[in-house]
Design a protein around this motif. Structure first.
Motif, PDB file in Angstrom:
ATOM      1  N   ASP A   1      16.647  59.887  22.006  1.00 46.99           N
ATOM      2  CA  ASP A   1      15.714  60.110  20.532  1.00 46.99           C
ATOM      3  C   ASP A   1      14.511  58.901  20.862  1.00 46.99           C
ATOM      4  OD1 ASP A   1      16.100  59.937  17.592  1.00 46.99           O
ATOM      5  OD2 ASP A   1      14.226  60.015  18.279  1.00 46.99           O
ATOM      6  N   ARG A   2      13.391  59.330  21.357  1.00 51.93           N
ATOM      7  CA  ARG A   2      11.876  58.553  21.542  1.00 51.93           C
ATOM      8  C   ARG A   2      11.179  58.930  21.367  1.00 51.93           C
ATOM      9  NH1 ARG A   2      10.206  59.310  27.892  1.00 51.93           N
ATOM     10  NH2 ARG A   2       9.907  61.369  27.916  1.00 51.93           N
ATOM     11  N   ILE A   3       9.659  57.824  20.908  1.00 52.56           N
ATOM     12  CA  ILE A   3       8.418  58.509  20.239  1.00 52.56           C
ATOM     13  C   ILE A   3       8.199  59.299  21.773  1.00 52.56           C
ATOM     14  CG2 ILE A   3       6.286  57.445  19.626  1.00 52.56           C
ATOM     15  CD1 ILE A   3       7.805  55.510  18.223  1.00 52.56           C
TER      16      ILE A   3
ATOM     17  N   LEU B   1       2.153  58.743  34.344  1.00 49.97           N
ATOM     18  CA  LEU B   1       1.337  60.118  34.825  1.00 49.97           C
ATOM     19  C   LEU B   1       2.214  60.967  34.812  1.00 49.97           C
ATOM     20  CD1 LEU B   1      -1.679  60.602  34.147  1.00 49.97           C
ATOM     21  CD2 LEU B   1      -1.716  59.473  36.753  1.00 49.97           C
ATOM     22  N   ILE B   2       1.895  61.885  34.746  1.00 47.07           N
ATOM     23  CA  ILE B   2       3.246  63.705  35.533  1.00 47.07           C
ATOM     24  C   ILE B   2       2.117  64.223  35.582  1.00 47.07           C
ATOM     25  CG2 ILE B   2       5.119  64.740  34.668  1.00 47.07           C
ATOM     26  CD1 ILE B   2       5.611  61.402  34.629  1.00 47.07           C
ATOM     27  N   HIS B   3       1.769  65.195  36.570  1.00 45.80           N
ATOM     28  CA  HIS B   3       1.082  66.147  36.948  1.00 45.80           C
ATOM     29  C   HIS B   3       1.690  67.579  37.694  1.00 45.80           C
ATOM     30  CE1 HIS B   3      -2.782  68.686  37.981  1.00 45.80           C
ATOM     31  NE2 HIS B   3      -1.991  68.746  39.344  1.00 45.80           N
TER      32      HIS B   3
ATOM     33  N   PRO C   1      13.216  66.958  26.992  1.00 41.01           N
ATOM     34  CA  PRO C   1      14.426  66.475  28.073  1.00 41.01           C
ATOM     35  C   PRO C   1      12.637  65.560  28.674  1.00 41.01           C
ATOM     36  CG  PRO C   1      13.404  68.512  29.096  1.00 41.01           C
ATOM     37  CD  PRO C   1      12.713  68.429  27.960  1.00 41.01           C
ATOM     38  N   SER C   2      11.861  66.083  29.144  1.00 43.14           N
ATOM     39  CA  SER C   2      11.125  65.160  29.699  1.00 43.14           C
ATOM     40  C   SER C   2       9.951  65.121  29.671  1.00 43.14           C
ATOM     41  CB  SER C   2      11.911  65.049  31.700  1.00 43.14           C
ATOM     42  OG  SER C   2      11.101  66.078  31.770  1.00 43.14           O
ATOM     43  N   VAL C   3       8.596  64.656  30.225  1.00 44.26           N
ATOM     44  CA  VAL C   3       7.005  65.096  30.342  1.00 44.26           C
ATOM     45  C   VAL C   3       7.330  66.307  31.463  1.00 44.26           C
ATOM     46  CG1 VAL C   3       4.457  64.522  30.592  1.00 44.26           C
ATOM     47  CG2 VAL C   3       6.361  63.024  29.316  1.00 44.26           C
ATOM     48  N   GLN C   4       8.192  65.898  32.176  1.00 44.72           N
ATOM     49  CA  GLN C   4       7.591  67.379  33.765  1.00 44.72           C
ATOM     50  C   GLN C   4       8.483  68.719  32.537  1.00 44.72           C
ATOM     51  OE1 GLN C   4       8.963  63.730  33.812  1.00 44.72           O
ATOM     52  NE2 GLN C   4       8.518  62.984  35.804  1.00 44.72           N
ATOM     53  N   ALA C   5       9.575  68.724  32.328  1.00 43.49           N
ATOM     54  CA  ALA C   5       9.884  70.095  31.683  1.00 43.49           C
ATOM     55  C   ALA C   5       9.148  70.743  30.969  1.00 43.49           C
ATOM     56  CB  ALA C   5      11.501  69.865  31.399  1.00 43.49           C
TER      57      ALA C   5
ATOM     58  N   PRO D   1      -1.054  61.707  30.668  1.00 49.33           N
ATOM     59  CA  PRO D   1       0.029  59.956  31.006  1.00 49.33           C
ATOM     60  C   PRO D   1       1.230  59.971  29.745  1.00 49.33           C
ATOM     61  CG  PRO D   1      -1.923  60.837  29.720  1.00 49.33           C
ATOM     62  CD  PRO D   1      -1.321  62.060  30.088  1.00 49.33           C
ATOM     63  N   ASN D   2       2.147  59.482  30.144  1.00 48.45           N
ATOM     64  CA  ASN D   2       2.858  59.314  29.446  1.00 48.45           C
ATOM     65  C   ASN D   2       2.578  58.113  28.081  1.00 48.45           C
ATOM     66  OD1 ASN D   2       5.538  58.416  27.587  1.00 48.45           O
ATOM     67  ND2 ASN D   2       6.846  59.083  29.110  1.00 48.45           N
ATOM     68  N   LYS D   3       2.127  57.788  27.013  1.00 48.09           N
ATOM     69  CA  LYS D   3       2.045  56.645  26.440  1.00 48.09           C
ATOM     70  C   LYS D   3       2.592  56.393  25.491  1.00 48.09           C
ATOM     71  CE  LYS D   3      -2.049  57.306  24.396  1.00 48.09           C
ATOM     72  NZ  LYS D   3      -3.134  56.614  25.513  1.00 48.09           N
TER      73      LYS D   3
ATOM     74  N   ALA E   1      13.886  63.467  24.587  1.00 50.83           N
ATOM     75  CA  ALA E   1      14.733  62.503  25.151  1.00 50.83           C
ATOM     76  C   ALA E   1      14.107  62.072  26.984  1.00 50.83           C
ATOM     77  CB  ALA E   1      16.286  63.089  24.837  1.00 50.83           C
ATOM     78  N   PHE E   2      14.929  61.493  27.570  1.00 55.49           N
ATOM     79  CA  PHE E   2      14.895  60.711  28.285  1.00 55.49           C
ATOM     80  C   PHE E   2      16.248  60.233  28.991  1.00 55.49           C
ATOM     81  CE2 PHE E   2      13.064  61.730  32.674  1.00 55.49           C
ATOM     82  CZ  PHE E   2      12.786  60.525  33.125  1.00 55.49           C
ATOM     83  N   TYR E   3      16.746  61.214  29.969  1.00 54.92           N
ATOM     84  CA  TYR E   3      18.262  60.410  30.398  1.00 54.92           C
ATOM     85  C   TYR E   3      18.484  61.279  31.201  1.00 54.92           C
ATOM     86  CZ  TYR E   3      20.373  64.842  27.367  1.00 54.92           C
ATOM     87  OH  TYR E   3      20.667  65.642  27.240  1.00 54.92           O
TER      88      TYR E   3
ATOM     89  N   ARG F   1      15.369  49.871  35.474  1.00 48.29           N
ATOM     90  CA  ARG F   1      16.394  48.967  34.169  1.00 48.29           C
ATOM     91  C   ARG F   1      16.597  49.592  32.317  1.00 48.29           C
ATOM     92  NH1 ARG F   1      13.131  44.093  33.277  1.00 48.29           N
ATOM     93  NH2 ARG F   1      15.297  43.535  31.958  1.00 48.29           N
ATOM     94  N   LEU F   2      15.276  50.498  33.059  1.00 51.07           N
ATOM     95  CA  LEU F   2      15.024  51.913  31.867  1.00 51.07           C
ATOM     96  C   LEU F   2      16.885  52.406  31.026  1.00 51.07           C
ATOM     97  CD1 LEU F   2      12.397  52.890  29.661  1.00 51.07           C
ATOM     98  CD2 LEU F   2      12.802  55.039  31.686  1.00 51.07           C
ATOM     99  N   PRO F   3      16.823  51.227  30.164  1.00 46.23           N
ATOM    100  CA  PRO F   3      17.638  52.034  29.301  1.00 46.23           C
ATOM    101  C   PRO F   3      17.930  53.583  28.546  1.00 46.23           C
ATOM    102  CG  PRO F   3      16.750  51.137  27.688  1.00 46.23           C
ATOM    103  CD  PRO F   3      15.632  51.419  28.751  1.00 46.23           C
TER     104      PRO F   3
HETATM  105  O1  AZA Z   1       9.614  62.342  30.954  1.00 44.44           O
HETATM  106  C1  AZA Z   1       9.692  60.870  31.709  1.00 44.44           C
HETATM  107  N1  AZA Z   1       9.401  61.520  33.143  1.00 44.44           N
HETATM  108  C2  AZA Z   1       9.298  59.749  33.685  1.00 44.44           C
HETATM  109  O2  AZA Z   1       9.776  60.334  35.118  1.00 44.44           O
HETATM  110  C3  AZA Z   1       9.796  58.887  33.280  1.00 44.44           C
HETATM  111  N2  AZA Z   1      10.117  57.641  33.841  1.00 44.44           N
HETATM  112  N3  AZA Z   1       9.780  56.522  32.712  1.00 44.44           N
HETATM  113  N4  AZA Z   1      10.049  57.476  31.261  1.00 44.44           N
HETATM  114  C4  AZA Z   1      10.134  58.384  32.382  1.00 44.44           C
HETATM  115  N5  AZA Z   1       9.294  60.025  31.173  1.00 44.44           N
END
Ligand code: AZA
Length: 294
Positions: free
Chosen positions: A174-176, A286-288, A224-228, A252-254, A157-159, A168-170
């Motif tokens: 539920d995402r790939i 791209l998350i580091h 909940p995010s690539v970061q987490a 990388p977020n592909k 997810a990412f919200y 603009r990003l909704p």
């Molecule tokens: O997991 C994510 N982290 C982010 O920072 C981000 N930005 N856009 N989509 C994203 N997805």
């Protein structure tokens, strides 16, 4: 002008080693090695004096000879032996960098049995090693994984992210999620090769554990995010590898974008109806992160 920094050596030295047991079981290692040397080499740059140059070809020959004379597994130990060799052999060389990429060959299972001498490439990922041997300062080792390509079709997810007039990003629940994992762990400082040799069992164990933690967490966590997610992975690796000091991930977020097909007779293909997606080669997130022991 003045020379402010220099190191030189041989890159892309490919080697393959077979270890044959009397019982017929054979073990293989394929790796690509890079050696780079620092030291009292300034005049080879500034005065065209080649006398201090341990030729890159000599470095390549040394890799093959030491691979014959020493175990190449765990690769961390081989890299430490190789790096220390240059310091011990050449009094004017003070730092040796050794990078090793280990290519994946997994033993085949044939008729339910581990085959004695057949292997397959069952993954895009490589095992990576970076060793620096510094005269009088011991040996630093960083191990890692590179190129582990993974995808999950839900469970991501990412919200709740910052929104303003540029956004603009909704939000999505539920995402790939797909990424190509680059992960590394810094070991504590080793005082010499003997300490690396004494503690060599931890290297393969940590590699297998880090790879499995990455895969398990990627698959099982509702991200909940690539970061987490990457922080969660780091936290687990630090917990199972007490002799590591820092863990890093670069992910990388592909992106796989939903395609709005409503223009075609109102065809629903977004949100919960999304089935057909457009994989994006670029741009990519791209998350580091680097996570350290408290
Ligand atoms: O997991 C994510 N982290 C982010 O920072 C981000 N930005 N856009 N989509 C994203 N997805």
């Amino acid at each position: 002008s003045q020379l402010s920094y220099a190191r030189y050596g041989k890159d892309n030295v490919r080697l393959f080693k077979v270890r044959r047991e009397d019982n017929g079981m054979q073990h293989i290692t394929e790796m690509t090695v890079c050696t780079l040397l620092e030291g009292d080499i300034e005049e080879s740059y500034t005065k065209a004096d080649n006398s201090p140059v341990v030729a890159t070809d000599t470095q390549k020959q040394t890799v093959y000879v030491l691979a014959k004379q020493n175990p190449v597994d765990p690769p961390e130990l081989f890299a430490a032996i190789l790096g220390q060799h240059f310091i011990d052999t050449y009094s004017h060389i003070h730092v040796a960098h050794v990078k090793i990429i280990v290519h994946r060959w997994s033993r085949m299972t044939v008729d339910g049995e581990a085959h004695p001498h057949s292997f397959l490439r069952d993954g895009t990922d490589k095992r990576t090693i970076e060793v620096v041997a510094r005269r009088g300062q011991g040996i630093t080792i960083k191990s890692g994984i590179d190129g582990l390509l993974v995808l999950k079709s839900t469970g991501s997810a990412f919200y709740g992210f910052h929104r303003d007039e540029y956004t603009r990003l909704p939000e999505t629940w539920d995402r790939i999620l797909s990424t190509e994992v680059q992960n590394s762990w810094q070991w504590k400082q080793f005082k010499d090769v003997e300490q690396v040799r004494k503690e060599q069992d931890k290297f393969n164990k940590c590699y297998e554990a880090a790879r499995q933690i990455t895969i398990d967490t990627f698959a099982k966590e509702n991200s909940p995010s690539v970061q987490a997610t990457m922080y969660n992975m780091c936290d687990q690796i630090l917990a199972i590898a007490p002799d590591t000091t820092d863990i890093e991930y670069t992910l990388p977020n592909k992106h796989y974008f939903e395609i709005d097909l409503s223009w075609f007779k109102g065809l629903k293909n977004t949100g919960k109806d999304a089935e057909v997606y457009a994989p994006q080669s670029d741009p990519n997130g791209l998350i580091h992160c680097r996570v350290s022991r408290k």
